[in-house]
Design a protein around this motif. Structure first.
Motif, PDB file in Angstrom:
ATOM      1  N   LYS A  51      -8.517   5.358  -8.574  1.00 46.99           N
ATOM      2  CA  LYS A  51      -9.048   4.215  -7.818  1.00 46.99           C
ATOM      3  C   LYS A  51      -8.624   2.900  -8.461  1.00 46.99           C
ATOM      4  CE  LYS A  51     -13.364   2.294  -6.013  1.00 46.99           C
ATOM      5  NZ  LYS A  51     -14.829   2.465  -5.917  1.00 46.99           N
ATOM      6  N   ARG A  52      -8.788   2.795  -9.785  1.00 47.61           N
ATOM      7  CA  ARG A  52      -8.403   1.565 -10.487  1.00 47.61           C
ATOM      8  C   ARG A  52      -6.891   1.420 -10.540  1.00 47.61           C
ATOM      9  NH1 ARG A  52      -8.387  -3.416 -11.206  1.00 47.61           N
ATOM     10  NH2 ARG A  52      -7.906  -4.168 -13.305  1.00 47.61           N
ATOM     11  N   ALA A  53      -6.181   2.526 -10.748  1.00 45.62           N
ATOM     12  CA  ALA A  53      -4.717   2.470 -10.800  1.00 45.62           C
ATOM     13  C   ALA A  53      -4.140   1.984  -9.473  1.00 45.62           C
ATOM     14  CB  ALA A  53      -4.156   3.846 -11.153  1.00 45.62           C
ATOM     15  N   ARG A  54      -4.767   2.406  -8.369  1.00 44.93           N
ATOM     16  CA  ARG A  54      -4.282   1.972  -7.049  1.00 44.93           C
ATOM     17  C   ARG A  54      -4.371   0.449  -6.925  1.00 44.93           C
ATOM     18  NH1 ARG A  54      -7.494   4.578  -4.185  1.00 44.93           N
ATOM     19  NH2 ARG A  54      -6.227   6.323  -3.429  1.00 44.93           N
ATOM     20  N   GLU A  55      -5.486  -0.141  -7.371  1.00 43.99           N
ATOM     21  CA  GLU A  55      -5.644  -1.596  -7.292  1.00 43.99           C
ATOM     22  C   GLU A  55      -4.550  -2.308  -8.079  1.00 43.99           C
ATOM     23  OE1 GLU A  55      -9.521  -2.375  -8.799  1.00 43.99           O
ATOM     24  OE2 GLU A  55     -10.574  -1.306  -7.197  1.00 43.99           O
ATOM     25  N   ILE A  56      -4.280  -1.816  -9.289  1.00 40.10           N
ATOM     26  CA  ILE A  56      -3.257  -2.439 -10.129  1.00 40.10           C
ATOM     27  C   ILE A  56      -1.876  -2.292  -9.507  1.00 40.10           C
ATOM     28  CG2 ILE A  56      -2.100  -2.306 -12.370  1.00 40.10           C
ATOM     29  CD1 ILE A  56      -4.807  -1.466 -13.562  1.00 40.10           C
ATOM     30  N   LEU A  57      -1.586  -1.106  -8.998  1.00 43.22           N
ATOM     31  CA  LEU A  57      -0.270  -0.855  -8.406  1.00 43.22           C
ATOM     32  C   LEU A  57      -0.045  -1.683  -7.141  1.00 43.22           C
ATOM     33  CD1 LEU A  57      -0.057   3.008  -8.933  1.00 43.22           C
ATOM     34  CD2 LEU A  57       1.449   1.286  -9.965  1.00 43.22           C
ATOM     35  N   ILE A  58      -1.091  -1.822  -6.327  1.00 39.06           N
ATOM     36  CA  ILE A  58      -0.953  -2.634  -5.105  1.00 39.06           C
ATOM     37  C   ILE A  58      -0.638  -4.079  -5.474  1.00 39.06           C
ATOM     38  CG2 ILE A  58      -2.249  -3.635  -3.176  1.00 39.06           C
ATOM     39  CD1 ILE A  58      -3.649  -0.952  -2.843  1.00 39.06           C
TER      40      ILE A  58
ATOM     41  N   LEU B  98       2.162  13.828  -9.810  1.00 40.47           N
ATOM     42  CA  LEU B  98       3.163  14.907  -9.867  1.00 40.47           C
ATOM     43  C   LEU B  98       4.246  14.501 -10.857  1.00 40.47           C
ATOM     44  CD1 LEU B  98       3.459  15.659  -6.048  1.00 40.47           C
ATOM     45  CD2 LEU B  98       2.436  17.146  -7.770  1.00 40.47           C
ATOM     46  N   PRO B  99       4.043  14.713 -12.154  1.00 41.80           N
ATOM     47  CA  PRO B  99       4.995  14.230 -13.169  1.00 41.80           C
ATOM     48  C   PRO B  99       6.408  14.764 -13.001  1.00 41.80           C
ATOM     49  CG  PRO B  99       2.932  14.960 -14.172  1.00 41.80           C
ATOM     50  CD  PRO B  99       2.885  15.402 -12.746  1.00 41.80           C
ATOM     51  N   GLY B 100       6.595  15.889 -12.327  1.00 42.74           N
ATOM     52  CA  GLY B 100       7.932  16.451 -12.198  1.00 42.74           C
ATOM     53  C   GLY B 100       8.716  15.903 -11.036  1.00 42.74           C
ATOM     54  N   SER B 101       8.177  14.931 -10.315  1.00 44.00           N
ATOM     55  CA  SER B 101       8.859  14.426  -9.115  1.00 44.00           C
ATOM     56  C   SER B 101      10.112  13.652  -9.487  1.00 44.00           C
ATOM     57  CB  SER B 101       7.925  13.538  -8.306  1.00 44.00           C
ATOM     58  OG  SER B 101       7.585  12.397  -9.051  1.00 44.00           O
TER      59      SER B 101
ATOM     60  N   ASP C 152       0.834  -1.206   0.000  1.00 45.22           N
ATOM     61  CA  ASP C 152       0.000   0.000   0.000  1.00 45.22           C
ATOM     62  C   ASP C 152       0.870   1.257   0.000  1.00 45.22           C
ATOM     63  OD1 ASP C 152      -2.287  -1.483  -0.034  1.00 45.22           O
ATOM     64  OD2 ASP C 152      -2.714  -1.307   2.095  1.00 45.22           O
ATOM     65  N   LYS C 153       1.933   1.242   0.814  1.00 44.70           N
ATOM     66  CA  LYS C 153       2.815   2.411   0.880  1.00 44.70           C
ATOM     67  C   LYS C 153       3.518   2.649  -0.453  1.00 44.70           C
ATOM     68  CE  LYS C 153       3.828   1.941   5.838  1.00 44.70           C
ATOM     69  NZ  LYS C 153       4.896   1.645   6.827  1.00 44.70           N
ATOM     70  N   ARG C 154       4.016   1.567  -1.049  1.00 39.64           N
ATOM     71  CA  ARG C 154       4.729   1.708  -2.327  1.00 39.64           C
ATOM     72  C   ARG C 154       3.773   2.143  -3.437  1.00 39.64           C
ATOM     73  NH1 ARG C 154       9.560  -2.498  -2.432  1.00 39.64           N
ATOM     74  NH2 ARG C 154       9.332  -2.192  -4.678  1.00 39.64           N
ATOM     75  N   ALA C 155       2.540   1.628  -3.401  1.00 35.65           N
ATOM     76  CA  ALA C 155       1.547   2.026  -4.401  1.00 35.65           C
ATOM     77  C   ALA C 155       1.191   3.508  -4.242  1.00 35.65           C
ATOM     78  CB  ALA C 155       0.300   1.158  -4.271  1.00 35.65           C
ATOM     79  N   GLU C 156       1.138   3.967  -2.993  1.00 30.82           N
ATOM     80  CA  GLU C 156       0.840   5.371  -2.755  1.00 30.82           C
ATOM     81  C   GLU C 156       1.932   6.260  -3.339  1.00 30.82           C
ATOM     82  OE1 GLU C 156      -0.909   7.318   1.103  1.00 30.82           O
ATOM     83  OE2 GLU C 156       1.287   7.353   1.265  1.00 30.82           O
ATOM     84  N   GLU C 157       3.191   5.876  -3.148  1.00 35.55           N
ATOM     85  CA  GLU C 157       4.298   6.651  -3.710  1.00 35.55           C
ATOM     86  C   GLU C 157       4.231   6.660  -5.236  1.00 35.55           C
ATOM     87  OE1 GLU C 157       6.298   8.508  -2.018  1.00 35.55           O
ATOM     88  OE2 GLU C 157       5.517   7.820  -0.087  1.00 35.55           O
ATOM     89  N   ALA C 158       3.891   5.514  -5.819  1.00 33.40           N
ATOM     90  CA  ALA C 158       3.789   5.445  -7.279  1.00 33.40           C
ATOM     91  C   ALA C 158       2.651   6.321  -7.795  1.00 33.40           C
ATOM     92  CB  ALA C 158       3.580   3.990  -7.710  1.00 33.40           C
ATOM     93  N   LEU C 159       1.544   6.356  -7.062  1.00 32.92           N
ATOM     94  CA  LEU C 159       0.423   7.218  -7.456  1.00 32.92           C
ATOM     95  C   LEU C 159       0.808   8.686  -7.380  1.00 32.92           C
ATOM     96  CD1 LEU C 159      -2.754   5.561  -5.875  1.00 32.92           C
ATOM     97  CD2 LEU C 159      -2.309   5.959  -8.299  1.00 32.92           C
TER      98      LEU C 159
END
Length: 516
Positions: free
Chosen positions: A291-298, A141-144, A129-136
């Motif tokens: 919402k859907r991207a979070r599921e895939i990333l997790i 924020l495309p400039g990160s 969940d933490k790693r997915a949050e960072e990816a989101l």
């Protein structure tokens, strides 16, 4: 009962757990409880002694709808064991078109792998969940900097794994053996090119920056960090759920299909799917909601955090030590002694193919070799046309425990409608409650339903507890159809209501034969 570990469950407690879902059949419950307890006892022995103790396989004999399959399924769920239900009629003797018996072991291993994988993914869910949050946040924020670092290691857009069908082939065997058909493929290994900067060049660029430029870069970093934390808070509050982001999603590579008389290409298909997995599959960019991207990333992050080799090893251990295979319709491959013919030869061939699997054989799967010596086999059949003695003697000997399940009557139907945790009356009450229609079954009405089920089973085909499903569907058909239009409503199911809906059908033999 308080939740206990498997090794703490006594046979009495195992039967008590089964009683919550299955009515009656005490002999069968006691037999499977003892079989499960013996497996627990065996695992506590020294390895040298443990290997010599074979599981006591069970043969359940009884008409359809009396609880044979449900007992095996609930036992596996209680034990947390890999479980597979198969039907003996789906398998054929080697040389005939159909599935070979070894596929049941491969299917069991697949079930065990999926079970262990889900457990391990659940154990790393917090980190995922933490790693997915960072990816989101990187996507929002495309400039990160994190996204830039990740983009730097991406392969070229055209560097994709290539698995290309090259055409079909056919090999005819002149010695009356089976013909072989398949598809030729070309596998290309992707070449990944990275644009790397030398360490010296990076240091030189750093030295060329003025103090003002360094200060500006530091201020920009602080600003981005502050913005990132604001976005993090908004993300956790659910304010970005419907926002669209672009994400690279893994795509399944379609594999060419193979076929062969006898189904001998299952291992080849598994190997080819493994090749595709080795390349990591194609990535396709899609625009998705957060919402859907979070599921895939997790899911992707959880996949990265678990050790696939460890999953495979644990799954194989569970399958070999605690796996359960339930073979239904075993009576359909039994050969009557007074009847011959090619079809019966095929059925006897299925028994002979099943025999080594039950005795203990090593089967190759995509996750490695699996030994079936300590897998528990539970076979079941009605045996209304054939009898257990029609099975080949060697197969009979591999099922030392035999239990006969009793036919169900009115009293059992009454208990089935009221006692189990998942009783039919509770299911229909909960289903219609979603439409704001409240059902209330009176005790007298439930008694009438049990009597109707027993009567129809006596006059028509005896299908056991499955008769209750047809009775209940017929009884509540109009209410289920009208529920959205009459809600909110409260409806009492009384004996008069039951008689009105069912009496005419049960008395009309022809109508009852089609409806009930």
């Amino acid at each position: 009962m308080k939740k206990k570990n498997l090794d703490e469950l006594t046979p009495q407690e195992i039967v008590a757990e089964l009683d919550k879902y299955i009515v009656g059949q005490e002999k069968a419950k006691r037999a499977v409880a003892v079989a499960l307890r013996n497996r627990i006892r065996r695992l506590k022995l020294d390895p040298e002694i443990r290997e010599d103790i074979a599981p006591k396989n069970i043969l359940m004999i009884g008409p359809t709808g009396v609880g044979k399959t449900e007992i095996a399924r609930r036992l596996a769920k209680l034990a947390g064991s890999p479980f597979l239900k198969v039907e003996a009629t789906k398998y054929t003797e080697v040389g005939y078109v159909g599935r070979d018996v070894e596929s049941m072991v491969r299917d069991l291993m697949a079930a065990g792998y999926q079970m262990v994988k889900q457990e391990m993914q659940e154990s790393v869910k917090a980190d995922a969940d933490k790693r997915a949050e960072e990816a989101l946040l990187d996507l929002l924020l495309p400039g990160s900097g994190a996204k830039k670092r990740r983009d730097k290691d991406k392969p070229e857009p055209n560097a994709k794994p290539v698995i290309t069908p090259m055409g079909a082939f056919s090999i005819n065997n002149d010695s009356n053996g089976p013909s072989m058909m398949g598809t030729a493929i070309q596998v290309g290994i992707p070449i990944v090119r990275k644009k790397a900067r030398s360490k010296e060049a990076a240091e030189q660029t750093e030295k060329e920056l003025t103090e003002e430029e360094k200060a500006a870069a530091a201020a920009e970093k602080v600003r981005l960090d502050s913005t990132r934390e604001k976005f993090r808070a908004m993300l956790r509050e659910g304010k970005f759920e419907d926002k669209k982001v672009e994400l690279a999603v893994s795509q399944e590579i379609p594999m060419p299909s193979f076929s062969m008389m006898g189904g001998g290409f299952e291992e080849i298909e598994s190997s080819l799917s493994g090749i595709a997995g080795l390349f990591g599959g194609n990535k396709k960019r899609k625009v998705l909601t957060v919402k859907r991207a979070r599921e895939i990333l997790i899911n992707e992050e959880a996949e990265k955090l678990i050790d696939a080799d460890r999953v495979t090893e644990e799954a194989r251990r569970r399958v070999q030590e605690t796996g359960i295979i339930f073979i239904d319709e075993i009576d359909k491959v039994a050969v009557k002694g007074d009847r011959g013919g090619g079809h019966d030869v095929s059925r006897e061939g299925v028994q002979r193919d099943i025999l080594p699997i039950i005795e203990g054989a090593t089967v190759n799967t995509k996750w490695g070799s699996v030994d079936t010596s300590h897998v528990l086999f539970i076979a079941a059949g009605a045996f209304n046309i054939s009898k257990p003695s029609d099975l080949i003697p060697e197969l009979q000997g591999r099922f030392p425990l035999r239990v006969e399940l009793e036919s169900l009557g009115k009293e059992e139907f009454l208990r089935i409608l009221t006692e189990p945790k998942n009783s039919l009356t509770k299911q229909y009450i909960d289903l219609l409650a979603t439409e704001e229609v409240e059902l209330e079954f009176t005790p007298e009405a439930i008694d009438r339903l049990a009597a109707f089920a027993a009567d129809v089973n006596a006059r028509l085909e005896n299908i056991g507890a499955r008769r209750l499903h047809t009775i209940m569907e017929t009884l509540l058909e109009k209410i289920s159809f009208d529920a959205p239009d009459i809600s909110p409503a409260k409806i009492a199911i009384t004996p008069e209501f039951v008689d009105e809906r069912l009496t005419d059908i049960t008395q009309d033999q022809d109508l009852g034969r089609y409806i009930l």
